[in-house]
Write a protein that holds these residues in place. Structure first.
Motif, PDB file in Angstrom:
ATOM      1  N   GLU A  83     -12.007   7.060  13.971  1.00  8.93           N
ATOM      2  CA  GLU A  83     -11.888   7.992  15.236  1.00  8.93           C
ATOM      3  C   GLU A  83     -11.409   9.483  14.908  1.00  8.93           C
ATOM      4  OE1 GLU A  83     -10.045   6.091  18.817  1.00  8.93           O
ATOM      5  OE2 GLU A  83      -9.721   4.367  17.395  1.00  8.93           O
ATOM      6  N   LEU A  84     -10.715   9.637  13.820  1.00  4.23           N
ATOM      7  CA  LEU A  84     -10.229  11.092  13.518  1.00  4.23           C
ATOM      8  C   LEU A  84     -11.255  11.794  12.845  1.00  4.23           C
ATOM      9  CD1 LEU A  84      -6.519  10.023  12.162  1.00  4.23           C
ATOM     10  CD2 LEU A  84      -7.325  10.452  14.417  1.00  4.23           C
TER      11      LEU A  84
ATOM     12  N   SER B 267      -3.538   4.789  19.717  1.00  3.60           N
ATOM     13  CA  SER B 267      -3.059   3.382  20.103  1.00  3.60           C
ATOM     14  C   SER B 267      -2.771   2.673  18.767  1.00  3.60           C
ATOM     15  CB  SER B 267      -4.003   2.752  20.761  1.00  3.60           C
ATOM     16  OG  SER B 267      -5.248   2.214  20.220  1.00  3.60           O
ATOM     17  N   LYS B 268      -2.500   1.357  18.740  1.00  9.55           N
ATOM     18  CA  LYS B 268      -2.369   0.800  17.508  1.00  9.55           C
ATOM     19  C   LYS B 268      -3.561   0.250  16.945  1.00  9.55           C
ATOM     20  CE  LYS B 268      -2.457  -4.051  19.720  1.00  9.55           C
ATOM     21  NZ  LYS B 268      -1.690  -5.234  19.786  1.00  9.55           N
ATOM     22  N   HIS B 269      -4.829   0.482  17.649  1.00  8.83           N
ATOM     23  CA  HIS B 269      -6.122   0.301  17.231  1.00  8.83           C
ATOM     24  C   HIS B 269      -6.791   1.664  16.373  1.00  8.83           C
ATOM     25  CE1 HIS B 269      -5.865  -3.823  18.829  1.00  8.83           C
ATOM     26  NE2 HIS B 269      -5.562  -3.370  20.015  1.00  8.83           N
ATOM     27  N   THR B 270      -6.234   2.594  16.555  1.00  9.91           N
ATOM     28  CA  THR B 270      -7.051   4.022  16.241  1.00  9.91           C
ATOM     29  C   THR B 270      -6.952   3.859  14.677  1.00  9.91           C
ATOM     30  OG1 THR B 270      -5.557   5.218  17.789  1.00  9.91           O
ATOM     31  CG2 THR B 270      -6.381   6.552  15.962  1.00  9.91           C
TER      32      THR B 270
ATOM     33  N   ILE C 259      -0.014   5.291  16.619  1.00 11.36           N
ATOM     34  CA  ILE C 259      -1.206   5.375  15.676  1.00 11.36           C
ATOM     35  C   ILE C 259      -0.440   4.476  14.418  1.00 11.36           C
ATOM     36  CG2 ILE C 259      -2.774   6.644  14.325  1.00 11.36           C
ATOM     37  CD1 ILE C 259      -2.680   8.695  16.428  1.00 11.36           C
ATOM     38  N   PRO C 260      -1.170   3.671  13.741  1.00  8.38           N
ATOM     39  CA  PRO C 260      -0.700   2.951  12.752  1.00  8.38           C
ATOM     40  C   PRO C 260      -0.263   3.846  11.612  1.00  8.38           C
ATOM     41  CG  PRO C 260      -2.781   2.063  13.302  1.00  8.38           C
ATOM     42  CD  PRO C 260      -2.442   3.304  14.182  1.00  8.38           C
ATOM     43  N   HIS C 261       0.851   3.532  11.048  1.00 12.00           N
ATOM     44  CA  HIS C 261       1.277   4.298   9.990  1.00 12.00           C
ATOM     45  C   HIS C 261       0.298   4.691   8.843  1.00 12.00           C
ATOM     46  CE1 HIS C 261       4.731   6.237   7.669  1.00 12.00           C
ATOM     47  NE2 HIS C 261       4.497   5.391   6.870  1.00 12.00           N
TER      48      HIS C 261
END
Length: 199
Positions: free
Chosen positions: A51-52, A44-47, A148-150
């Motif tokens: 989290e990874l 999501s855009k908040h990832t 996911i954000p760039h």
């Protein structure tokens, strides 16, 4: 095709329309053909990188269990309270600025707790799913990867081409290492349709 690429240590991108079964295909391949339960990260855009890859967590050692639980609850309550106050004072903050501020608040509280309770307050590393998948030799599914954000995706560049037997330094944990076990691989899914037949 998916099985062949994952077995060869090459990342795979499955794209298609919403609800076309991309994620189910990834799970099916992992379980039936690779014999592994895949780990999944829903994009999501908040990832965030945490989290990874994982993050530091406050841990209490060598103190009374009831006291440890109380201290940890107080820590979370203080962190959330300070964050709520900061958000109220900064309503136009970006998601990145919010994440950075929360990390600063947590760090400050951890230092204060360590000073107040010198015996028992320690910071441990919680390993994220990417490193868990490497260590356990399991495929990892990055679902809705296009959300996911760039800048978070760019951080994966080096890891996307790593293979079984490679040793990876965990930068988020003072350079500790993880050796990639057989079976690890990336399967990415997304709603990007570049034309032609969907895969």
């Amino acid at each position: 095709e998916v099985v062949t690429h994952v077995r060869a240590g090459q990342p795979v991108f499955i794209h298609g329309h919403l609800g076309s079964g991309k994620t189910e295909l990834a799970f099916h391949v992992a379980k039936k053909y690779l014999g592994k339960e895949a780990l999944i990260i829903s994009g999501s855009k908040h990832t965030s990188p945490a989290e990874l890859y994982g993050h530091q967590v406050l841990n209490m050692r060598e103190v009374d269990p009831d006291e440890s639980e109380k201290r940890y609850k107080d820590f979370l309550k203080s962190a959330n309270s300070e964050m709520t106050k900061w958000k109220g004072e900064n309503p136009k903050a970006t998601d990145k600025e919010v994440d950075q501020q929360f990390d600063l608040i947590k760090s400050g509280l951890q230092e204060r707790l360590a000073y107040e309770y010198r015996s028992g307050t320690v910071s441990d590393y919680f390993m994220g799913q990417v490193y868990q998948a490497m260590e356990e030799g399991r495929p990892i599914i990055l679902d809705e990867v296009n959300a996911i954000p760039h800048d978070v995706l760019i951080s994966l560049n080096h890891l996307l081409t790593r293979k079984a037997g490679d040793v990876i330094r965990i930068q988020q944990n003072s350079g500790s290492e993880v050796k990639i076990a057989e079976g690890f691989g990336f399967i990415l899914t997304g709603n990007i349709n570049e034309g032609g037949a969907d895969r």
